[in-house]
Design an enzyme around this catalytic site. Sequence first.
Site, PDB file in Angstrom:
ATOM      1  N   SER A 186       7.653  -0.563  -3.206  1.00  0.00           N
ATOM      2  CA  SER A 186       7.882   0.470  -4.032  1.00  0.00           C
ATOM      3  C   SER A 186       9.096   1.261  -3.710  1.00  0.00           C
ATOM      4  CB  SER A 186       6.850   1.450  -4.306  1.00  0.00           C
ATOM      5  OG  SER A 186       6.692   2.461  -3.486  1.00  0.00           O
ATOM      6  N   THR A 231       0.993   2.698 -14.668  1.00  0.00           N
ATOM      7  CA  THR A 231      -0.409   2.366 -14.228  1.00  0.00           C
ATOM      8  C   THR A 231      -1.408   3.567 -13.753  1.00  0.00           C
ATOM      9  OG1 THR A 231       0.256   2.461 -11.813  1.00  0.00           O
ATOM     10  CG2 THR A 231       0.944   0.561 -12.918  1.00  0.00           C
ATOM     11  N   LYS A 233       4.385   1.899   2.976  1.00  0.00           N
ATOM     12  CA  LYS A 233       5.333   0.855   2.360  1.00  0.00           C
ATOM     13  C   LYS A 233       6.277   0.344   3.356  1.00  0.00           C
ATOM     14  CE  LYS A 233       2.996   0.473  -1.584  1.00  0.00           C
ATOM     15  NZ  LYS A 233       2.582  -1.094  -1.713  1.00  0.00           N
ATOM     16  N   TYR A 280       2.354   7.545   2.048  1.00  0.00           N
ATOM     17  CA  TYR A 280       2.658   6.409   1.330  1.00  0.00           C
ATOM     18  C   TYR A 280       4.060   5.502   1.617  1.00  0.00           C
ATOM     19  CZ  TYR A 280       3.521   3.661  -3.064  1.00  0.00           C
ATOM     20  OH  TYR A 280       3.604   2.677  -4.151  1.00  0.00           O
ATOM     21  N   LEU A 325      -0.891  -3.043 -11.895  1.00  0.00           N
ATOM     22  CA  LEU A 325      -0.038  -4.078 -11.885  1.00  0.00           C
ATOM     23  C   LEU A 325      -0.999  -5.361 -11.207  1.00  0.00           C
ATOM     24  CD1 LEU A 325       2.857  -2.780  -9.902  1.00  0.00           C
ATOM     25  CD2 LEU A 325       2.704  -2.986 -12.232  1.00  0.00           C
TER      26      LEU A 325
END
Length: 341
Positions: free
Chosen positions: A146, A194, A163, A159, A16
């Site tokens: 996300s 990605t 985030k 993760y 991205l």
Amino acid sequence: MTEARAVVITGASRGLGFASAVRLYREGWRVVAAMRTPERGMPLLREAIRRGGAAEDPARLVGVRLDLTDPASIAAAAKEIEAVVGAPYALVHNAGISAAGTVEEADVELWQNMFETHVIGPVALTKALLPGMRAAGEGRIVLVSSAGGVRGQPGIAPYSAAKGALERWGESMAGEIAPFGLGVTVLVAGTYDTDIITDAGTTDDRDFGGPYARLHTTMNTRGRFAMSFARPPEKFTDGLVRVLEDDRAFRRRGIGPDASILLAANRILPASGMHQVSRIVMGIPRFGAMRDGVWPLTVAQRAMVLATKVLPRPVMNRLAEIATKRAAARQAAQQEGTGNG
């Protein structure tokens, strides 16, 4: 002529971030592409820009070395950014790493690296650039989040936690810097094609032979199916271009239909309801279903058991033959792909 506005994009060497750098350059921005290895990433960026037909202007595309886990690198990058473009109009925090595995499987070192990359490093870079941006009296800080930041997702706890912290930091900071003319946007990115999942720096702690094997097997299958619908990174940049023109103090926006649906559901459903939705979507057994070493069957496995009770034996033998041949063909194709790579 009006001087081009400057934007700093972290993680600009891939995914991205790479697509965002190319798009904003074409839109007339002065792009500062921050990455760990500019000597490798910048030629690729320039090539992509040339392929798109944009006129080359070295002054509008600057590479800066940045390692968000290294305080010295962050300080040096901030000084270089200010020396080259002064106070940037926009700062896009896109750099990130991924990891797969349960809380029990993931090392504490992974948690530290995850928070350094997604929270601590970006905070340090922002602190270094904020005085100049505040003095300019305008600008926007964009935090790329996300689905894992909206709700804690099983199998990616480090993760998700990082985030989530990123989003809470953005909400807090928005209230502090809004009086000075600066805004914050949290972009919740949907599923995009990605290389963050396949990158060599990605950590995979999943043990497919351990106590969480049942969960990993189902989530892996469904995750690969979801990735078959992934959109190209260029689609993400449409949303980024729009939010950089925003003048609100704070905005949280989903980029992609799946992200927008998740945000809407999260506003409507209670926490317990969202937990159940996540469990069902990922195929995780119900509460208590795996006590005493029980291995709950998946929907496909239950269908197979039912078929053995209903279909005649010759038909089952024929289906088993076909399934075996297809499995062998898939395995051969995977081995061939690995050999070519």
